[in-house]
Design a protein around this motif. Structure first.
Motif, PDB file in Angstrom:
ATOM      1  N   LEU A 156       0.828  -1.210   0.000  1.00 23.26           N
ATOM      2  CA  LEU A 156       0.000   0.000   0.000  1.00 23.26           C
ATOM      3  C   LEU A 156       0.863   1.262   0.000  1.00 23.26           C
ATOM      4  CD1 LEU A 156      -2.944   1.325   0.580  1.00 23.26           C
ATOM      5  CD2 LEU A 156      -2.071   1.508   2.897  1.00 23.26           C
ATOM      6  N   ALA A 168      -0.046   2.460  -8.068  1.00 25.71           N
ATOM      7  CA  ALA A 168      -1.247   2.116  -7.302  1.00 25.71           C
ATOM      8  C   ALA A 168      -1.872   0.802  -7.775  1.00 25.71           C
ATOM      9  CB  ALA A 168      -2.258   3.255  -7.397  1.00 25.71           C
ATOM     10  N   GLU A 169      -1.779   0.532  -9.084  1.00 28.86           N
ATOM     11  CA  GLU A 169      -2.340  -0.723  -9.590  1.00 28.86           C
ATOM     12  C   GLU A 169      -1.534  -1.916  -9.087  1.00 28.86           C
ATOM     13  OE1 GLU A 169      -2.196   2.072 -11.320  1.00 28.86           O
ATOM     14  OE2 GLU A 169      -4.350   2.338 -11.684  1.00 28.86           O
ATOM     15  N   SER A 198      -2.391  -2.319  -5.470  1.00 30.77           N
ATOM     16  CA  SER A 198      -3.764  -2.763  -5.248  1.00 30.77           C
ATOM     17  C   SER A 198      -3.900  -4.276  -5.363  1.00 30.77           C
ATOM     18  CB  SER A 198      -4.687  -2.079  -6.262  1.00 30.77           C
ATOM     19  OG  SER A 198      -6.004  -2.550  -6.107  1.00 30.77           O
ATOM     20  N   THR A 218      -6.579  -2.618  -1.700  1.00 34.19           N
ATOM     21  CA  THR A 218      -7.162  -1.273  -1.700  1.00 34.19           C
ATOM     22  C   THR A 218      -7.345  -0.828  -3.153  1.00 34.19           C
ATOM     23  OG1 THR A 218      -5.834  -0.873   0.271  1.00 34.19           O
ATOM     24  CG2 THR A 218      -6.870   1.049  -0.741  1.00 34.19           C
ATOM     25  N   GLU A 219      -8.471  -0.233  -3.461  1.00 31.93           N
ATOM     26  CA  GLU A 219      -8.719   0.238  -4.827  1.00 31.93           C
ATOM     27  C   GLU A 219      -7.639   1.250  -5.237  1.00 31.93           C
ATOM     28  OE1 GLU A 219     -11.060  -0.665  -6.991  1.00 31.93           O
ATOM     29  OE2 GLU A 219     -11.770  -2.169  -5.551  1.00 31.93           O
ATOM     30  N   PRO A 220      -7.128   1.176  -6.477  1.00 30.56           N
ATOM     31  CA  PRO A 220      -6.072   2.103  -6.898  1.00 30.56           C
ATOM     32  C   PRO A 220      -6.433   3.568  -6.675  1.00 30.56           C
ATOM     33  CG  PRO A 220      -6.382   0.393  -8.544  1.00 30.56           C
ATOM     34  CD  PRO A 220      -7.460   0.202  -7.526  1.00 30.56           C
ATOM     35  N   ILE A 267      -5.850   4.475  -3.133  1.00 29.71           N
ATOM     36  CA  ILE A 267      -4.420   4.617  -2.823  1.00 29.71           C
ATOM     37  C   ILE A 267      -3.947   6.004  -3.239  1.00 29.71           C
ATOM     38  CG2 ILE A 267      -2.091   3.760  -3.349  1.00 29.71           C
ATOM     39  CD1 ILE A 267      -3.375   0.968  -3.733  1.00 29.71           C
TER      40      ILE A 267
END
Lengths: 883, 192
Positions: free
Chosen positions: A302, A364-365, A368, A373-375, A378
């Motif tokens: 994360l 972020a992808e 994730s 956690t959804e991108p 983030i």
């Protein structure tokens, strides 16, 4: 007064009736303190009438390692405790709050006077010298014995085992008592069950404003605690924050007492709260926090995603997210231009995050997929941390209490450094929990010491708790010192005796099933406790010990205190039944081993307590120096009959003992505030950090990486934070990560501190068992797939063990994650091997990681609806009454 | 002057149940009987879940059904308007436990009679507060004149939310500072 008890009760009960009534839950029971006499209070109203003017409120111990430090008082009428209360010593305000205790403190009388107290010394029916049939431990019957016989058994077995196998064959759970020390000492253990990797990382990467020595055996345990004390601003300054980002923390459950109330003042002052946690916990509820769900043990992924967002979106002019000035001046290792001498410039954090050399951007992808956690969430989190906002970026220790979390504190601090939330009013970064929650800074008042000399432990052997049981079974272990983080050294070990002098180690250590195997293998197990804990039930010899309410008096945790107050407690009741104090047991044992009382304890408990009172100190008006807290007169010393010198302090001895608490009165903008790292931030060259080689915050810390990698557990990749898929983490829940085919243990489990108990303490008290039912929390979607409904009995299992709990089906937890509260008293069904109490350590694996981490929050399990006999609620289960 | 009753700030309650246990301690209640009890609810679905807690005791209603339905006048109004219970007159018929829509009166099996929150009247008469008020870690329970409490704690206070019965039934002396989620009619009660 003498016949008051009869006035209250009108009748007397014998012990058997009392126990019967207590077990049945009869109303209004109280226990007279003298001579084990028992009596029933007719009803509360009648008791109240008697109480008018007759009772005394006595400051009573609330001495639990719960993360709170609160005032507790018992209303005692002629030895009978009628009621309890908490701090009401002064008017209450957010600036000068009363130090109120929680439901556990308020049910202490049910703990002290519980029908399940251990009342007499006892031995296992089939015990023989050397153990006899050792497989009967945990299932044998108990035989009541005299203290004489108990001491004879204890001393003779200790002597025999020491002579046969040596002192290092004795495992002392809790500090070895003085008799053991005199005899040659005992093997002990260390672990990071509290702070996880925070215990070491900040001390080596520079993220501590003070220098603490890790060389002295055991000192690192305290230094670990201070990682939540020294790095966060004080409680008045948190009100200056605009945003408070909490990562894996729930002070409502883990820091009872005042910390959540302090956070509330920040909310009232306008702060927005964001909770990053697998569970929308009660701190989030209370603060009305936004929720960013994250899988357990996935914070590394994360936060790398957050770092990537910060780096890729930052524009110093149009979108200033990163505090470049702080990074440039105060850190090393962030990018190729700021590397320590001799380091390869390619080995920098920024290029790792961007994937410059490994072609894997930690965006972020990427994050994730690992952390759940959804991108967009983030990226949102990264933007909320931006440098031009006043942010507290804080965490508990839970997320570092996982496998492969050695780089997590370093990464956490790196994010704080990137966004500049260090060293300024309204800005702070780091762990804020336990007794220091929401209130950083050195203590303003300190309790004193007993003055007793420390008898050294001549054995230096020290297991790491996480793999202690398997190591004993193997007869080999990896020695790394006692919180000393030494290079690993393989040693042979032959444990033949376990002394549970304090704690409930069989219950609180990973992998209970191998712990039981150890307990059925060694030649002798002794436990002293006040209730039949799991560790006591698997012993040969059990010694009933007093609670703190039965001792002469003392201090509630003379170290690790609430910053603004000290608590002292007095005797509430004489020892119950045949219980003896730890000291008396030590002397009884020692005398049979040829030591005199004088050699073990040069002076008595009264002098010890007096010394503690006399050496308390408190901050003076200058806000810098300390002076004595308690005014002691010649008359006081004569009255106590102790050695001492009169002194001038801030509170008289009489008043302090009456109130049980001294609290420093703070006001906003007084001279007792604390901004962590303030001078360092202003001028890092003039105020270098004393705990790193470079004097800066080391995003690249060669010393740390070398220390961890020499210890002989798992290794880290680099001197800067990089991702390692955690053992028993999310990735391991798949048989095939590429195709996302799940494995045998598809659910992640974590073990939060739970408000019904302090670790294992209080778990036997019916009042708190009723209030908190100790379920397994399971996501509604997962429950549906498994046909599990609210209240169903569920079996939680993996290769280490099996345990049962009732399900709470909830939308407050992430799919794929279950939460099993920490610390309940295991109750193992001997026929099936299944624990019916939901003990966390049934399913916690015995992995030691990196710098010696005990990894509670990274375990994998399967869950199914249980088709055997369903559980009855804990509060309705019979108490464990042996005699 | 209004009736006397409780103010409860749900908006910051942590659900810690200290009030519940402090009340048990004061009234010496065993498992099963709670003169004050905390309940936990959740609304919405992952990840938009909105939980809340409710700490409830006797609401010292001005149209108290427990008083109306009591055949022995054990349930009665005290001079300060609070609803009190006279243990000596109680025959344990349990009508009050059925009549009270809040579940406040508790039948205590061992004694064969009912008991309930008396708003710690003897402590108040001596100048103190009910124990739940002084116990609360978040300072979210207050007791006093309902009109004065309303003036002090603002206009957003309610007497009804979906988890509670209509205030028309008993006219409770209760003020709740609610969370928005507490107005959601699709609520689920959970254990903690």
């Amino acid at each position: 007064m003498t016949d008051l008890l009869k006035k209250i009760t009108g009748k007397e009960m014998n012990r058997r009736d009392f126990l019967k009534a207590s077990a049945a839950g009869a109303a209004g029971l109280a226990l007279a303190g003298t001579g084990g006499e028992l009596a029933q209070v007719a009803n509360a109203a009648e008791a109240d009438a008697v109480v008018n003017g007759e009772g005394e409120w006595i400051p009573a111990a609330c001495g639990h390692n719960c993360g709170g430090r609160c005032s507790n008082k018992a209303l005692v009428v002629n030895g009978v405790v009628i009621r309890q209360k908490t701090d009401d010593m002064h008017e209450d305000s957010p600036e000068y709050p009363q130090q109120r205790g929680c439901l556990r403190g308020r049910s202490t009388r049910k703990k002290v006077f519980g029908a399940d107290r251990l009342k007499y010394p006892m031995k296992r029916k089939h015990w023989e010298p050397g153990g006899g049939d050792k497989s009967l431990r945990g299932r044998d019957e108990w035989v009541r014995i005299s203290w004489e016989e108990a001491f004879d058994i204890l001393a003779s077995e200790t002597k025999r085992i020491t002579e046969t196998y040596g002192s290092r064959s004795i495992l002392s759970c809790g500090h070895p008592n003085n008799s053991l020390r005199k005899l040659g000492g005992a093997t002990i253990f260390w672990g990071t069950a509290s702070q996880g990797t925070w215990v070491l990382a900040p001390h080596m990467m520079g993220y501590m404003p003070y220098k603490y020595s890790l060389a002295v055996p055991g000192a690192g345990a305290g230094a670990g605690m201070y990682t939540a004390r020294d790095v966060i601003n004080d409680r008045f300054d948190i009100r200056n924050c605009e945003t408070i980002v909490m990562v894996g923390m729930n002070p409502v459950w883990s820091s009872g007492g005042s910390p959540t109330y302090h956070w509330l003042q920040a909310k009232k002052a306008g702060a927005k709260f964001i909770m990053v946690d697998p569970y929308y916990n009660d701190t989030a509820v209370s603060m009305d926090a936004e929720w960013i769900p994250v899988r357990p043990s996935a914070d590394m992924a994360l936060l790398l995603g957050v770092a990537h967002t910060l780096i890729s979106e930052d524009d110093p002019v149009t979108n200033p997210l990163i505090d470049w000035d702080f990074l440039n001046r105060c850190t090393i290792g962030f990018d190729a231009e700021h590397m320590p001498e001799g380091a390869d410039p390619k080995e920098n954090f920024k290029d790792y995050v961007l994937g410059t050399y490994d072609n894997i951007p930690k965006n972020a992808e990427w994050a994730s997929e690992r952390c759940g956690t959804e991108p967009d969430r983030i990226r949102y989190l990264a933007r909320e941390l931006r440098k031009d906002k006043k942010v507290a970026f804080v965490c508990g220790w839970a997320s570092a209490r996982t496998n492969n979390a050695d780089n997590l504190p370093q990464l956490f601090v790196t994010i704080g450094a990137m966004t500049g939330h260090i060293g300024k009013s309204g800005h702070m970064t780091g762990s804020s929990c336990h007794v220091y929650g929401a209130n950083g800074g050195l203590p303003l008042v300190n309790s004193g010491g007993t003055g007793l000399p420390t008898i050294p432990n001549l054995v230096d052997d020290c297991f790491n708790a996480a793999d202690m049981w398997p190591s004993i079974l193997k007869g080999k272990y990896n020695f790394t010192g006692n919180y000393q983080f030494l290079p690993g050294e393989e040693r042979d070990i032959n444990i033949q005796m376990i002394y549970h002098g304090a704690r409930n180690t069989l219950q609180t250590t990973e992998n209970i099933n191998s712990g039981i195997e150890v307990h059925r293998k060694v030649e002798f197990v002794v436990a002293q406790n006040y209730v039949p804990t799991m560790s006591a039930l698997y012993a040969d010899l059990v010694l009933p010990v007093t609670t703190e309410w039965e001792t002469i008096g003392g201090f509630t945790f003379s170290f690790f205190t609430n910053r603004e107050m000290v608590l002292t407690h007095r005797n509430v009741t004489p020892p119950l039944y045949e219980a003896k104090t730890d000291r008396e047991i030590d002397i009884g044992m020692g005398e049979r081993l040829g030591f005199t009382e004088e050699e073990l304890y040069p002076f008595g408990p009264k002098q010890q307590y007096f010394n503690q009172l006399a050496t308390c100190n408190v901050i003076q008006d200058d806000g810098k120096t300390f002076g004595p807290l308690v005014t002691i007169t010649k008359e006081d010393i004569d009255e106590w009959g102790v050695n001492g010198t009169p002194q001038e302090g801030k509170i008289t001895l009489k008043e302090f003992l009456e109130k049980g608490v001294y609290q420093v009165k703070r006001t906003p903008n007084d001279n007792l505030g604390y901004i962590a790292f303030e001078n360092f931030r202003k001028d890092p060259e003039a105020n270098p950090l004393p705990s790193s080689e470079s004097g800066k915050i080391e995003i690249y810390s060669k010393a740390y990486a070398e220390c961890v990698n020499a210890m002989g557990y798992t290794k880290i990749n680099k001197p800067y934070p990089t991702y390692i898929a955690p053992v028993d983490g999310y990735e391991n829940s798949f048989r095939n990560w590429e195709t996302k085919e799940k494995g045998d243990y598809p659910y992640q489990v974590f073990n939060p501190h739970y408000l019904r108990r302090s670790h294992t303490i209080f778990d036997n008290v019916p009042w708190v068992r009723e209030a908190f039912t100790n379920p397994l929390y399971i996501n509604a979607t997962d429950a549906k797939k498994k046909d599990i409904k609210n209240g169903d009995t569920v079996i939680i299992e993996n290769k280490y063990g099996k345990t049962l709990r009732n399900a709470v089906v909830t939308e407050r937890i992430m799919p794929g994650v279950v939460s099993l509260p920490h610390g309940t008293w295991a109750a193992i069904d001997e026929d099936t091997g299944i624990d019916r109490a939901g003990a966390d350590n049934m399913v916690c694996g015995p992995h030691v990681q990196g710098m010696g981490t005990n990894a509670y929050n990274s375990n994998l399990v399967n869950i199914e609806k249980y088709l055997g006999e369903p559980l009855v609620p804990d509060a309705e289960q019979p108490q464990r009454i042996i005699f | 002057m209004g009736n006397k009753g409780f103010y409860y700030d749900m908006s910051v309650c942590t659900g810690c149940r200290t009030c519940q246990v402090a009340c048990k301690d004061k009234n010496d209640l065993d498992v099963g009987a709670n003169f004050r009890r905390v309940h936990t609810f959740e609304t919405g679905h992952f990840p938009e879940t909105k939980p809340y807690h409710y700490s409830g005791a006797c609401n010292h209603c001005s149209d108290a059904k427990c008083v109306k339905g009591c055949p022995t006048m054990a349930m009665h109004y005290a001079e300060d308007g609070t609803v009190q219970h006279d243990a000596a007159k109680c025959i344990g018929c349990r009508y009050c436990t059925w009549n009270c829509p809040y579940g406040a009166p508790q039948f205590i099996k061992e004694k064969g009679i009912v008991g309930k929150c008396d708003s710690c009247k003897e402590l108040r008469d001596a100048g103190g507060n009910p124990v739940c008020v002084d116990a609360c870690l978040m300072r979210c329970i207050k007791f006093g004149d309902i009109d004065e409490l309303k003036a002090e704690y603002g206009p957003d206070l309610v007497q009804e939310i979906p988890i509670l019965p209509s205030a028309d039934i008993t006219r409770p002396s209760l003020l709740v500072k609610p969370k928005t989620a507490a107005f959601n009619t699709e609520f689920r009660e959970t254990e903690v």
